[in-house]
Design an enzyme around this catalytic site. Structure first.
Site, PDB file in Angstrom:
ATOM      1  N   SER A  90      16.751  -1.151   4.691  1.00 19.76           N
ATOM      2  CA  SER A  90      15.535  -1.803   4.208  1.00 19.76           C
ATOM      3  C   SER A  90      15.434  -1.746   2.683  1.00 19.76           C
ATOM      4  CB  SER A  90      14.349  -1.087   4.860  1.00 19.76           C
ATOM      5  OG  SER A  90      13.299  -0.898   3.973  1.00 19.76           O
ATOM      6  N   GLY A 130      -2.632  -2.518  -3.212  1.00 22.67           N
ATOM      7  CA  GLY A 130      -1.872  -1.352  -3.662  1.00 22.67           C
ATOM      8  C   GLY A 130      -1.661  -1.337  -5.175  1.00 22.67           C
ATOM      9  N   GLN A 181       0.817  -1.217   0.000  1.00 24.26           N
ATOM     10  CA  GLN A 181       0.000   0.000   0.000  1.00 24.26           C
ATOM     11  C   GLN A 181       0.848   1.262   0.000  1.00 24.26           C
ATOM     12  OE1 GLN A 181      -3.367   0.650  -0.042  1.00 24.26           O
ATOM     13  NE2 GLN A 181      -3.828  -1.495  -0.380  1.00 24.26           N
ATOM     14  N   GLU A 192     -11.067 -19.577 -14.299  1.00 25.80           N
ATOM     15  CA  GLU A 192     -12.276 -18.859 -14.744  1.00 25.80           C
ATOM     16  C   GLU A 192     -12.910 -17.996 -13.654  1.00 25.80           C
ATOM     17  OE1 GLU A 192     -15.179 -20.385 -17.410  1.00 25.80           O
ATOM     18  OE2 GLU A 192     -13.950 -22.127 -17.900  1.00 25.80           O
ATOM     19  N   HIS A 203      -6.112   0.546   7.785  1.00 29.51           N
ATOM     20  CA  HIS A 203      -7.009  -0.509   8.278  1.00 29.51           C
ATOM     21  C   HIS A 203      -7.162  -0.207   9.771  1.00 29.51           C
ATOM     22  CE1 HIS A 203      -8.869  -4.326   8.893  1.00 29.51           C
ATOM     23  NE2 HIS A 203      -7.811  -5.065   9.096  1.00 29.51           N
ATOM     24  N   ASP A 225     -14.030  -5.920   7.094  1.00 28.60           N
ATOM     25  CA  ASP A 225     -12.869  -6.230   6.252  1.00 28.60           C
ATOM     26  C   ASP A 225     -12.324  -7.624   6.598  1.00 28.60           C
ATOM     27  OD1 ASP A 225     -10.681  -4.997   4.378  1.00 28.60           O
ATOM     28  OD2 ASP A 225      -9.558  -5.896   6.028  1.00 28.60           O
TER      29      ASP A 225
HETATM   30  N1  LIG Z   1      -2.149  -5.166   1.095  1.00 30.32           N
HETATM   31  C1  LIG Z   1      -3.386  -4.776   0.865  1.00 30.32           C
HETATM   32  O1  LIG Z   1      -3.996  -5.124  -0.141  1.00 30.32           O
HETATM   33  C2  LIG Z   1      -4.107  -3.833   1.821  1.00 30.32           C
HETATM   34  C3  LIG Z   1      -5.356  -3.290   1.463  1.00 30.32           C
HETATM   35  C4  LIG Z   1      -5.950  -2.356   2.308  1.00 30.32           C
HETATM   36  C5  LIG Z   1      -5.324  -2.001   3.502  1.00 30.32           C
HETATM   37  N2  LIG Z   1      -4.132  -2.595   3.848  1.00 30.32           N
HETATM   38  C6  LIG Z   1      -3.486  -2.186   5.091  1.00 30.32           C
HETATM   39  O2  LIG Z   1      -2.318  -1.443   4.764  1.00 30.32           O
HETATM   40  C7  LIG Z   1      -1.359  -1.567   5.801  1.00 30.32           C
HETATM   41  C8  LIG Z   1      -0.046  -1.995   5.207  1.00 30.32           C
HETATM   42  O3  LIG Z   1      -0.214  -3.267   4.607  1.00 30.32           O
HETATM   43  P1  LIG Z   1       0.707  -3.732   3.396  1.00 30.32           P
HETATM   44  O4  LIG Z   1       0.143  -5.004   2.871  1.00 30.32           O
HETATM   45  O5  LIG Z   1       0.939  -2.584   2.478  1.00 30.32           O
HETATM   46  O6  LIG Z   1       2.049  -4.005   4.220  1.00 30.32           O
HETATM   47  P2  LIG Z   1       3.405  -4.616   3.675  1.00 30.32           P
HETATM   48  O7  LIG Z   1       3.520  -4.525   2.192  1.00 30.32           O
HETATM   49  O8  LIG Z   1       3.619  -5.952   4.291  1.00 30.32           O
HETATM   50  O9  LIG Z   1       4.411  -3.574   4.354  1.00 30.32           O
HETATM   51  C9  LIG Z   1       5.708  -3.665   4.108  1.00 30.32           C
HETATM   52  C10 LIG Z   1       6.381  -2.393   4.633  1.00 30.32           C
HETATM   53  O10 LIG Z   1       6.442  -2.428   6.069  1.00 30.32           O
HETATM   54  C11 LIG Z   1       7.823  -2.426   6.454  1.00 30.32           C
HETATM   55  N3  LIG Z   1       7.997  -3.282   7.619  1.00 30.32           N
HETATM   56  C12 LIG Z   1       7.536  -4.534   7.805  1.00 30.32           C
HETATM   57  N4  LIG Z   1       7.883  -4.993   9.026  1.00 30.32           N
HETATM   58  C13 LIG Z   1       8.593  -3.999   9.598  1.00 30.32           C
HETATM   59  C14 LIG Z   1       9.225  -3.866  10.863  1.00 30.32           C
HETATM   60  N5  LIG Z   1       9.188  -4.841  11.774  1.00 30.32           N
HETATM   61  N6  LIG Z   1       9.866  -2.688  11.135  1.00 30.32           N
HETATM   62  C15 LIG Z   1       9.904  -1.688  10.226  1.00 30.32           C
HETATM   63  N7  LIG Z   1       9.319  -1.771   9.004  1.00 30.32           N
HETATM   64  C16 LIG Z   1       8.668  -2.907   8.716  1.00 30.32           C
HETATM   65  C17 LIG Z   1       8.567  -2.987   5.268  1.00 30.32           C
HETATM   66  O11 LIG Z   1       9.888  -2.552   5.320  1.00 30.32           O
HETATM   67  P3  LIG Z   1      11.130  -3.504   4.902  1.00 30.32           P
HETATM   68  O12 LIG Z   1      11.329  -3.339   3.446  1.00 30.32           O
HETATM   69  O13 LIG Z   1      12.203  -2.928   5.738  1.00 30.32           O
HETATM   70  O14 LIG Z   1      10.743  -4.910   5.316  1.00 30.32           O
HETATM   71  C18 LIG Z   1       7.782  -2.362   4.104  1.00 30.32           C
HETATM   72  O15 LIG Z   1       8.183  -1.031   3.903  1.00 30.32           O
HETATM   73  C19 LIG Z   1      -1.945  -2.568   6.804  1.00 30.32           C
HETATM   74  O16 LIG Z   1      -2.563  -1.850   7.825  1.00 30.32           O
HETATM   75  C20 LIG Z   1      -2.976  -3.318   5.964  1.00 30.32           C
HETATM   76  O17 LIG Z   1      -4.015  -3.892   6.727  1.00 30.32           O
HETATM   77  C21 LIG Z   1      -3.500  -3.468   3.021  1.00 30.32           C
END
Ligand SMILES: NC(=O)c1ccc[n+]([C@@H]2O[C@H](COP(=O)([O-])OP(=O)(O)OC[C@H]3O[C@@H](n4cnc5c(N)ncnc54)[C@H](OP(=O)(O)O)[C@@H]3O)[C@@H](O)[C@H]2O)c1
Length: 343
Positions: free
Chosen positions: A55, A137, A32, A236, A111, A196
């Site tokens: 990172s 995203g 995202q 499908e 979220h 959700d």
């Molecule tokens: N994915 C979806 O489709 C979606 C849809 C709607 C809402 N959301 C919400 O959006 C939010 C983010 O979700 P996402 O799926 O985008 O997350 P994500 O891709 O898993 O997030 C990854 C990011 O978080 C950092 N990160 C992970 N663990 C970390 C830690 N322990 N310390 C510091 N940085 C850390 C990562 O950095 P590094 O590169 O350093 O690991 C990277 O920049 C959540 O609240 C989720 O519920 C997601």
């Protein structure tokens, strides 16, 4: 019964004006975070990105032309801090952010999970908002680039010392990511979180995956070719889902053959029967009680062991090989996912 409302465009446009003069910090540059950062910047908002040092995602943000720094550091001067980190780490990573933020800074979530389940507690004098795009995203970015948008949910958990500005910042954020082109729907943190989780567990991610895998296994056990089983039970799905999305279930029903329609009527309710509905209610109660949130957090503390085992099992399933074979015939399928601009 609580009600949602579509936010008037005039309010969203007023929010866009407010955010255009502010600094937004995006914490985390993953699924995202990257889409929010790029879309907001292209909407004229000043964006900085926070991440841990070393990172890979932070390096990617720099390659995309963003100024980056350690997360608490970028939060210091930001008017809106958007937490784009996995939900299970919010409890640990948000307190230092909140401490670093200036008094007028508003904290935003994608979220409601960590706020609703009490894993993050914010002092009452700080604004807390939610803008939750209803899609991944990649879709948020792709639709924006195409000049469209995906709808989002919007909520204010607390207005802080200036509730009007808090709300305007959130609406400006929704506008900047392109969601106002589709629709900004006002709700609450509780309703966003619980619906959700329910939707992704019962239908989108949990229920659908198990339906597909079990149906695939039944056909293969009965001697049918895995490629055929995959095509019928998995590939499908998208065509049918697109029809449902565009026209509703009845519209999809009008677009398929009489035989398919009769089969849907005859078998659908035998598969998803009253006993399935009882289990759906159990899952909803598990979410509402906070038990699910507790298990997710426990697993995160355990190095995501259970999640890792589930993903390993998913990847080893024969359905995945069948899918890879089919996709070699359809090289255009992944073109969106492969585009660096969008992914
Ligand atoms: N994915 C979806 O489709 C979606 C849809 C709607 C809402 N959301 C919400 O959006 C939010 C983010 O979700 P996402 O799926 O985008 O997350 P994500 O891709 O898993 O997030 C990854 C990011 O978080 C950092 N990160 C992970 N663990 C970390 C830690 N322990 N310390 C510091 N940085 C850390 C990562 O950095 P590094 O590169 O350093 O690991 C990277 O920049 C959540 O609240 C989720 O519920 C997601």
């Amino acid at each position: 019964m609580p009600e949602c409302e579509i936010v008037a465009n005039s309010l969203v446009v007023a929010g866009a004006k407010v955010i255009s003069e502010q600094v937004v910090a995006i914490i985390g540059y993953g699924n995202q975070g990257r889409a929010h950062a790029l879309n907001l910047r292209e909407s004229g908002v000043k964006v900085v990105v926070g991440g841990r040092s070393g990172s890979t995602s932070r390096t990617r943000a720099e390659a995309d032309g963003f100024r980056t720094a350690d997360s608490p550091q970028v939060a210091v001067h930001a008017d809106l801090v958007i937490v784009s980190l996995p939900d299970e780490v919010h409890g640990t990573l948000c307190p230092p952010l909140l401490e670093a933020m200036k008094p007028s800074g508003v904290i935003g979530f994608l979220h409601g999970f960590s706020i609703h389940f009490g894993q993050v507690v914010v002092p009452e004098d700080r604004g807390v908002v939610l803008v939750a795009p209803k899609g991944p995203g990649t879709a948020l970015r792709a639709r924006f680039v195409e000049g469209m948008g995906i709808p989002c949910l919007f909520a204010v958990h607390q207005g802080g010392t200036d509730p009007d500005r808090t709300e305007a910042l959130a609406l400006g954020w929704a506008h900047g990511i392109g969601s106002a082109r589709a629709g900004v729907i006002r709700t609450t943190f509780r309703d966003e979180t619980e619906t959700d989780l329910f939707g992704e567990q019962i239908v989108l991610c949990g229920g659908l995956s198990e339906l597909i895998r079990n149906a695939f296994e039944v056909l293969v056990e009965a001697g049918y070719d895995p490629l055929l089983a995959y095509t019928e039970c998995c590939h499908e799905v998208k065509q049918i889902a697109d029809l449902i999305c565009d026209r509703g279930i009845s519209g999809m029903g009008r677009a398929i053959s009489n035989t398919a329609r009769f089969g849907a009527m005859d078998a659908g309710q035998r598969i998803i029967d009253d006993s399935a509905r009882i289990r759906m209610r159990e899952v909803l109660a598990d979410i509402q009680s906070g038990q699910f949130a507790k298990r997710v957090s426990e697993d995160a503390r355990d190095g995501s062991r259970r999640l890792g085992e589930y993903m390993a099992k998913t990847e080893a399933h024969p359905l995945e090989d069948a899918g890879r074979s089919l996709r070699t015939m359809l090289p255009w399928l992944n073109s969106v996912g492969k585009s660096d601009e969008i992914r």
